[in-house]
Scaffold this active site. Structure first.
Site, PDB file in Angstrom:
ATOM      1  N   SER A  78      13.800   0.803  14.814  1.00 39.25           N
ATOM      2  CA  SER A  78      14.602   0.017  13.883  1.00 39.25           C
ATOM      3  C   SER A  78      14.862  -1.349  14.499  1.00 39.25           C
ATOM      4  O   SER A  78      15.000  -1.466  15.718  1.00 39.25           O
ATOM      5  CB  SER A  78      15.926   0.728  13.605  1.00 39.25           C
ATOM      6  OG  SER A  78      16.852  -0.149  12.991  1.00 39.25           O
ATOM      7  N   LYS A  91      17.519   4.964  16.434  1.00 40.90           N
ATOM      8  CA  LYS A  91      16.766   5.567  15.332  1.00 40.90           C
ATOM      9  C   LYS A  91      15.327   5.891  15.717  1.00 40.90           C
ATOM     10  O   LYS A  91      14.689   5.168  16.473  1.00 40.90           O
ATOM     11  CB  LYS A  91      16.752   4.635  14.108  1.00 40.90           C
ATOM     12  CG  LYS A  91      18.086   4.528  13.403  1.00 40.90           C
ATOM     13  CD  LYS A  91      17.937   3.870  12.041  1.00 40.90           C
ATOM     14  CE  LYS A  91      17.276   4.816  11.062  1.00 40.90           C
ATOM     15  NZ  LYS A  91      17.125   4.193   9.732  1.00 40.90           N
ATOM     16  N   ASN A 117      12.575   6.660  13.191  1.00 41.82           N
ATOM     17  CA  ASN A 117      12.205   6.804  11.786  1.00 41.82           C
ATOM     18  C   ASN A 117      10.879   7.552  11.628  1.00 41.82           C
ATOM     19  O   ASN A 117       9.931   7.309  12.389  1.00 41.82           O
ATOM     20  CB  ASN A 117      12.077   5.427  11.128  1.00 41.82           C
ATOM     21  CG  ASN A 117      13.399   4.678  11.089  1.00 41.82           C
ATOM     22  OD1 ASN A 117      14.434   5.260  10.795  1.00 41.82           O
ATOM     23  ND2 ASN A 117      13.363   3.398  11.403  1.00 41.82           N
ATOM     24  N   ARG A 156     -20.489  -4.624 -23.129  1.00 36.57           N
ATOM     25  CA  ARG A 156     -19.862  -5.031 -21.874  1.00 36.57           C
ATOM     26  C   ARG A 156     -18.541  -5.653 -22.256  1.00 36.57           C
ATOM     27  O   ARG A 156     -18.515  -6.582 -23.052  1.00 36.57           O
ATOM     28  CB  ARG A 156     -20.723  -6.008 -21.070  1.00 36.57           C
ATOM     29  CG  ARG A 156     -20.119  -6.262 -19.675  1.00 36.57           C
ATOM     30  CD  ARG A 156     -21.057  -7.035 -18.764  1.00 36.57           C
ATOM     31  NE  ARG A 156     -22.307  -6.317 -18.589  1.00 36.57           N
ATOM     32  CZ  ARG A 156     -23.497  -6.926 -18.526  1.00 36.57           C
ATOM     33  NH1 ARG A 156     -23.587  -8.229 -18.629  1.00 36.57           N
ATOM     34  NH2 ARG A 156     -24.597  -6.202 -18.373  1.00 36.57           N
TER      35      ARG A 156
END
Length: 470
Positions: free
Chosen positions: A283, A289, A291, A323
């Protein structure tokens, strides 16, 4: 990716390996491969001067073309084949003017670009399946190693029944293997049709030869490693939508794994952990943290893929005339982004599953939060007949009374009330204890896992890699 686009805002697919398979230069290479292979087909059929194919092949070196210039000039004709073809012809003429007749003869830009995108997809899918089989091998190993590892099954976010982590891994395996098998079996066809889809120029080209335009198209498919097509498919886009759907289904299966891991790796749950790597999951503001960034990136792919598949179907449904005016063009970025997302997500999922950290103690701890209550379905089936006609009502009253208590007390209270409700002469203490053992109410969990793995033997692998215990 165009020059200067390195995927800064697409971290799930920001990889040199993904760019090499799906980037602008990969598209250029595929277009040039189609043109060079077509020249070889024409030479083998005796329709262009001998030696032409070698000249075209030498001129078709993708490294000698300015991708940014081709992209900019593509606005003039609405597709990149036209300016690239001009550059290719100039190179061939400068090398051997007689070989120029082998470049693009009787083709149209849609033939080349559709075939090139199928070729691009074929190469990407081959690489994709390598990572997928790493994932399924890891999941098969997890399923076998944790066949008896108890955890709690959850339904609508709540504790439901005793479960095993082995079955959860087997179900992840089933999703990935089924989607991968579908993708692996997909036919990616060559495109041919000429200017209007009638092969008029091809018919004229082969009028005095022993071959037909269809045989030329089949030879081109063989050289490119693509499937043959019975007829031009320039306005029938099932080849594109089927590819998009298969890629999306695979990414869906990755998304399921990521969604489960994002929940199961929460600190308050703590049953699983992503593999650790220096600098990953950090973080910018909170040093503590860790994550689950691999799962986050995979989930981001799963959230994007359905919209891209929808774009392919929208284009297919509005392919007007022989097309279309824009629908065809809207396919290209959607299909390429799907390929990139699948490749990127597959790499992350393989790393995630091969290094997944499994914490059986946390699984058992969470299982015991609900404790014997998880067995209430089995208790009703086994005990209600012992209590007479109102047995189910009596047992429901036990559950209702238990749920009034704090969660930490419910296990004890449920066992106590159940003992008071069921006479010992009808159910002994030992029988009650066995009935409330979560391992006794797993149904066919082990057999379901075995049947899943047996259904996809090509995806189980023989790797000994698996989870590490935390």
């Amino acid at each position: 990716m165009t020059n200067g686009d390195f995927g800064l805002l697409s971290p799930v697919s920001a990889s040199p390996a993904v760019t090499a398979l799906t980037g602008d230069r990969a598209v250029i290479a595929a277009i040039l491969d189609v043109e060079a292979s077509w020249a070889a087909v024409l030479e083998e059929a005796g329709l262009v001067p001998a030696g032409s194919a070698a000249v075209v092949a030498e001129a078709a070196d993708p490294g000698s073309y300015d991708v940014a210039s081709v992209a900019e000039r593509a606005q003039g004709g609405g597709n990149p084949v036209i300016p690239l073809l001009g550059d290719l012809r100039s190179k061939v003429k400068s090398m051997d003017s007689s070989a120029a007749t082998a470049v693009h003869t009787s083709l149209t830009s849609q033939d080349v670009l559709d075939s090139a995108l199928m070729l691009l997809a074929s190469r990407a899918v081959s690489a994709l399946l390598v990572d997928v089989k790493r994932t399924t091998t890891a999941l098969a190993t997890l399923a076998e190693q944790h066949a008896e590892t108890l955890c709690v099954g959850r339904s609508l976010t709540q504790h439901a029944l005793p479960y095993t982590f082995g079955l959860r891994a087997a179900q992840w395996f089933q999703g990935v293997a089924a989607a991968a098998a579908r993708l692996e079996s997909l036919q990616l066809p060559v495109q041919f049709g000429g200017a209007g889809g009638t092969l008029a120029s091809g018919t004229k080209l082969t009028a005095s030869s022993q071959t037909t335009p269809f045989e030329l198209a089949d030879s081109l498919a063989s050289k490119l490693g693509l499937a043959t097509a019975p007829a031009p498919w320039h306005t029938n886009r099932l080849a594109v939508t089927a590819l998009g759907d298969s890629l999306t289904a695979l990414i869906d299966s990755f998304g399921k794994i990521a969604a489960d891991l994002l929940f199961l790796s929460r600190p308050e749950v703590g049953e699983l952990g992503e593999p650790l790597a220096a600098g990953r999951g950090v973080s910018s503001a909170m040093p503590q943290k860790q994550n689950p960034v691999l799962s986050v990136l995979v989930r981001s792919a799963a959230l994007q893929a359905p919209g891209l598949a929808s774009q392919l179907h929208l284009a297919a449904a509005t392919f007007n005339d022989e097309r279309p005016d824009g629908a065809w063009h809207s396919e290209w970025p959607a299909l390429r982004q799907l390929l990139a997302l699948a490749l990127g997500a597959a790499g992350h999922v393989s790393e995630l599953t091969e290094g997944l950290r499994v914490f059986p103690e946390a699984m058992r701890r969470n299982l015991e939060i609900s404790g014997p209550l998880l067995l209430s379905e089995g208790v009703v089936a086994a005990v209600a007949p012992l209590l007479g006609a109102d047995g189910k009502q009596k047992l429901q009253a036990v559950v209702d009374e238990t749920l009034k208590a704090p969660a930490a007390e419910q296990s004890r209270i449920y066992t106590k009330l159940l003992r008071e409700t069921v006479p010992a002469d009808k159910l002994s203490d030992a029988e009650l204890e066995a009935l409330l053992d979560p391992a006794s109410y797993l149904g066919e969990a082990a057999e379901i896992s075995r049947r899943i793995l047996a259904a996809y033997p090509d995806f189980t692998g023989s790797s000994s890699k698996g989870a590490t215990r935390g």
